[in-house]
Write a protein that holds these residues in place. Structure first.
Motif, PDB file in Angstrom:
ATOM      1  N   LEU A 295       0.779  -1.288   0.058  1.00 15.71           N
ATOM      2  CA  LEU A 295       0.064   0.045   0.116  1.00 15.71           C
ATOM      3  C   LEU A 295       0.896   1.223  -0.018  1.00 15.71           C
ATOM      4  O   LEU A 295       0.246   2.480  -0.038  1.00 15.71           O
ATOM      5  N   GLY A 296       2.094   1.029   0.127  1.00 14.79           N
ATOM      6  CA  GLY A 296       2.979   2.109   0.011  1.00 14.79           C
ATOM      7  C   GLY A 296       3.158   2.610  -1.473  1.00 14.79           C
ATOM      8  O   GLY A 296       2.527   2.244  -2.320  1.00 14.79           O
ATOM      9  N   TYR A 297       4.191   3.494  -1.438  1.00 12.82           N
ATOM     10  CA  TYR A 297       4.597   4.194  -2.853  1.00 12.82           C
ATOM     11  C   TYR A 297       5.460   3.189  -3.816  1.00 12.82           C
ATOM     12  O   TYR A 297       6.385   2.738  -3.193  1.00 12.82           O
ATOM     13  N   HIS A 298       5.130   3.121  -5.030  1.00  9.47           N
ATOM     14  CA  HIS A 298       5.950   2.170  -6.031  1.00  9.47           C
ATOM     15  C   HIS A 298       6.603   2.868  -7.172  1.00  9.47           C
ATOM     16  O   HIS A 298       5.991   3.859  -7.691  1.00  9.47           O
ATOM     17  N   GLN A 299       7.769   2.904  -7.366  1.00  9.87           N
ATOM     18  CA  GLN A 299       8.372   3.572  -8.408  1.00  9.87           C
ATOM     19  C   GLN A 299       9.054   2.574  -9.378  1.00  9.87           C
ATOM     20  O   GLN A 299       9.419   1.789  -9.165  1.00  9.87           O
ATOM     21  N   SER A 300       8.528   2.825 -10.675  1.00 11.72           N
ATOM     22  CA  SER A 300       9.237   2.164 -11.788  1.00 11.72           C
ATOM     23  C   SER A 300       9.402   2.934 -12.848  1.00 11.72           C
ATOM     24  O   SER A 300       9.294   4.204 -13.037  1.00 11.72           O
ATOM     25  N   ARG A 301      10.209   2.343 -13.633  1.00 15.95           N
ATOM     26  CA  ARG A 301      10.633   3.024 -15.050  1.00 15.95           C
ATOM     27  C   ARG A 301      11.044   1.824 -16.079  1.00 15.95           C
ATOM     28  O   ARG A 301      11.630   0.842 -15.824  1.00 15.95           O
ATOM     29  N   TYR A 302      10.648   2.044 -17.342  1.00 20.14           N
ATOM     30  CA  TYR A 302      11.054   1.104 -18.222  1.00 20.14           C
ATOM     31  C   TYR A 302      12.381   1.801 -19.147  1.00 20.14           C
ATOM     32  O   TYR A 302      12.401   2.710 -19.882  1.00 20.14           O
ATOM     33  N   SER A 303      13.491   1.424 -18.347  1.00 19.77           N
ATOM     34  CA  SER A 303      13.721   0.464 -17.441  1.00 19.77           C
ATOM     35  C   SER A 303      14.973   1.236 -16.649  1.00 19.77           C
ATOM     36  O   SER A 303      15.303   2.036 -17.077  1.00 19.77           O
ATOM     37  N   TYR A 304      14.794   0.789 -15.116  1.00 22.19           N
ATOM     38  CA  TYR A 304      16.146   1.124 -14.729  1.00 22.19           C
ATOM     39  C   TYR A 304      17.196  -0.155 -15.067  1.00 22.19           C
ATOM     40  O   TYR A 304      16.933  -1.274 -14.980  1.00 22.19           O
TER      41      TYR A 304
END
Ligand code: GLC
Length: 765
Positions: free
Chosen positions: A235-244
């Motif tokens: 339920l916290g914050y999620h950080q993503s990127r295409y791609s690390y």
């Protein structure tokens, strides 16, 4: 009915099932969408008179006239709904040929229902466009939309052929349990009629009689399954990127979060972590030591989630492919070969998830990532999305051998994503039985909520998509998929500081809160644009993190009753038809009203405030609903309102869930004449002990009159005892220091802050 059999059954007092089976086909209701097949016997009174049969459960009645066969429903108040169109009823007709396989598919089936003036449709799962679906034609066929999300094209990655109909405060629902290509025409071709059709298969539909919208969702999720409890960290914050792109980049993103004390719980690895996009492998140059990297990140309180696509690279030196080929786990062409198409790795074969052996094999492959420390799995491209032709899906005549009952792709297409998610969830459950699985999926069908949460795929960094996510997430919640979120900041294209910040102001209230963006786009981590944006986003993200006990309480309500987490205003105010058209505001649980800013430059917006007393979070201004107001909303102060007298549980500030300082738990209360309550739910945050009573449920009420405020914390139910020592009541907008404050009958010295007009009362837990 002629050569067909029609069966009508009362599964529960407010739930009926109707099945039309042509030409002697067996009466078979098994479906991947359905979680509950066995229902306790429902008492019915049946009668027959004047060519009409009737089954009455007390709560509702179905009336079946026999010639011609027409079916309609009625509730105890005499309200008639879901009434067959007198001209057409239900039936079948020859259908345009599908891949030359029309014999296998059988004729197309269709059901026509009257559309009474004033009846309004919602739901339909993941859609483009606005909240209300009346006067629209909806297609249910999972695709990775070649033109992106746009209102001219309503089907996306997930199909939920379910509507909720609302009129005069009363609701009913209809679910068409059919996994073929489905279409709903909702009073679009003909204002007096709606139809529900499928390109083949049996015509099976369920009618949810309500009359409350809550009971429709409760039954619908009893039938198709409820959202399992999430692990708390999710339920916290999620950080993503295409791609690390490599270990060092991921490390430095993690480092920035902690250095800046911006909350974050989860980091994502998109396709570049793999060796040439081969699933279940690592690119050892970019990620030389995954277990070491993940352990390091875990130490800092991060969970790492990796993407898995269904396409398995056709490669004679690749173990996963060889195993799948040897054991015949891949989908077949019509002439028995392996079906191949192109995805990220080049030419791929695709697991036949309709087969339990294939699911078990695929599942067992997750042992390796789990051993490496991966905390959750992100199932993507599982419509399936294929590159030849661009953004296409499998041809209708691809064969799925299943468990001895082969099917054409046209028959199960909409299930492919759900089945992949199911294989993943079952694997995580089996491999880590003490953990609650974390699975995210792009594609699915009704019932997907049992296996995975859903994110809405590839939106754009456009204001229009920020706006559209609001009705989109509400309709998902109305369709049983409550744990949902759109990519914060937008996926395709470059975001900009104002858009990202406004998106974060909304995104922190999404049940699933993830920032994600595409390859070669501008960076959009919260610090990407410097000040004042970073501080504003940090403030919003801290608010989310502080709200987790509230979110978790609402989540558990959803898990238990099917009530959406993020809900339309009409879910709480069905008698106020003005709310039916409020599509750019929503409620989080029942106590927080969010009206995001969705346009460039806007610092004010119209807000419809529903019935009740509300307080503007930032200024403390009191508003009596129902009313239309102009809200001032400079960047950093999105319109957020708190329902009077409802205690909102808050944690102290923290950088991630694992860091959670035990003390204090704050109960934020805006008192106003009247009363409110919340039943706070807590448990260990992971595992299954809560099913044995290891949870805490505590009702907290607040009663406000002209001269006093009484807050009561009831005894806790359940055996879980939270670690903390203190609960702080933070009572806002108290105009003057109180004459006296009593805790359990003992007078205490009040702690009153003039400037903030806030009274703090410290209580032992
Ligand atoms: C798909 C997904 C997106 C992901 C990309 C690369 O477009 O929807 O989220 O980043 O594939 O894996």
């Amino acid at each position: 009915a002629g050569t067909a059999t029609v069966e009508v059954a009362a599964l529960a007092p407010d739930l009926f099932r109707v099945g039309l089976f042509l030409n002697g086909r067996p009466l078979d209701y098994t479906s991947e969408a359905i979680a509950k097949m066995e229902w306790e016997l429902t008492q019915v009174q049946s009668s027959s008179a004047n060519g009409e049969l009737s089954l009455c459960t007390g709560a509702a009645r179905v009336r079946i006239s026999l010639d011609p066969l027409r079916i309609r429903f009625e509730d105890a108040s005499g309200r008639v709904f879901a009434e067959d169109d007198p001209e057409r009823g239900m039936g079948f007709f020859a259908r345009p040929k599908v891949g030359g396989r029309e014999e296998a598919l059988g004729p197309a089936v269709r059901l026509y229902k009257r559309h009474p003036a004033g009846e309004r449709y919602f739901g339909c799962g993941e859609r483009t466009g606005g909240l209300e679906k009346t006067a629209s034609h909806q297609i249910f066929w999972n695709i990775d939309p070649p033109g992106g999300h746009n209102p001219g094209h309503n089907n996306l990655y997930t199909s939920i052929p379910f509507i909720v109909a609302m009129q005069d405060g009363k609701a009913w629902g209809l679910f068409l349990a059919n996994t073929y290509h489905v279409e709903f025409d909702l009073a679009h071709e003909d204002v007096d009629c709606s139809w529900f059709g499928a390109a083949g298969g049996d015509l099976i539909y369920y009618v949810f009689c309500g009359p409350s919208i809550r009971s429709v969702l409760d039954r619908y999720t009893e039938l198709t399954g409820r959202t399992p409890m999430a692990p708390l960290w999710a339920l916290g914050y999620h950080q993503s990127r295409y791609s690390y792109m490599d270990a060092d980049e991921l490390r430095s993103v993690a480092h920035e979060f902690r250095r800046r004390r911006i909350p974050c719980d989860v980091l994502y690895l998109d396709i570049h972590y793999m060796d040439g996009y081969r699933v279940f492998t690592w690119d050892r140059e970019r990620f030389p030591d995954p277990p070491q990297l993940i352990a390091e990140l875990q130490e800092q309180g991060f969970h790492v989630v990796t993407i898995i696509d269904p396409g398995v690279k056709v490669d004679d030196r690749y173990q996963v492919y060889l195993e799948g080929r040897e054991q015949d786990f891949f989908c077949k062409t019509a002439d028995g070969g392996e079906y191949h198409n192109v995805v990220w790795p080049g030419l791929c074969a695709f697991p036949d998830f309709t087969s339990s052996a294939t699911r078990a094999w695929w599942g067992s492959r997750h042992q390796a990532p789990l051993d490496d420390g991966v905390a959750g799995i992100w199932c993507d491209m599982n419509e399936p999305s294929l590159f030849v032709p661009f953004h296409s899906t499998m041809p209708d005549d691809v064969v799925h051998l299943g468990d001895g009952d082969p099917k054409l792709h046209a028959q199960i297409h909409n299930l492919y994503g759900s089945l992949m998610a199911r294989a993943t969830r079952e694997a995580l459950q089996a491999l880590c039985p003490d953990r609650r699985p974390f699975v995210i999926s792009r594609s699915g069908f009704a019932g997907l909520q049992r296996h995975a949460l859903l994110w809405t795929g590839d939106n754009n960094s456009w204001w229009e998509h920020l706006w559209m996510s609001v009705p989109q997430l509400q309709n998902l919640g109305l369709s049983g998929l409550a744990w949902v979120g759109a990519d914060i900041g937008g996926f395709f294209g470059d975001t900009n500081p104002e858009l990202l910040t406004r998106w974060m102001e909304l995104g922190v209230f999404q049940p699933f809160c993830r920032n994600h963006s595409a390859l070669d786009t501008r960076r959009q981590e919260p610090w990407a644009f410097g000040e004042p944006y970073e501080s504003i986003m940090k403030k919003m993200m801290q608010l989310r993190q502080r709200l987790i006990p509230y979110l978790y309480t609402v989540f558990e309500e959803c898990h238990r009753t099917g009530a959406p987490i993020l809900r339309p205003l009409f879910f709480e105010n069905p008698d106020d038809e003005t709310t039916y058209a409020v599509e750019d505001e929503f409620l989080l649980g029942s106590a927080l009203l969010i009206a995001p800013i969705t346009r460039h430059g806007d610092e004010y917006r119209h807000v419809y405030v529903p019935e009740g007393t509300w307080f503007h979070l930032w200024s403390g201004k009191q508003i009596e609903g129902p009313s239309h107001i102009l809200a001032e909303a400079p960047l950093g102060e999105p319109p957020i309102y708190v329902r009077a007298n409802t205690p909102i549980p808050l944690w102290p500030e923290m950088s991630h869930v694992g860091e959670r300082p035990a003390d204090p738990l704050t109960l934020l209360i805006f008192p106003a004449a009247g009363q409110g309550e919340l039943t706070l739910y807590e448990d260990a945050g992971d595992g299954y002990d809560y099913q044995q009573g290891f949870y805490s449920r505590r009702r907290i009420t607040c009663e406000t009159s002209v001269d006093q405020i009484i807050v009561r914390l009831d005894e806790r139910k359940g055996s879980f005892v939270p670690e903390r020592k203190e609960v702080h009541l933070e009572i806002r907008e108290v105009p003057a220091p109180p004459e006296s404050v009593h805790v359990n009958g003992q007078q205490i010295v009040p702690e009153y802050d003039d400037g903030r007009r806030t009274l703090i009362v410290r209580l032992p837990e």
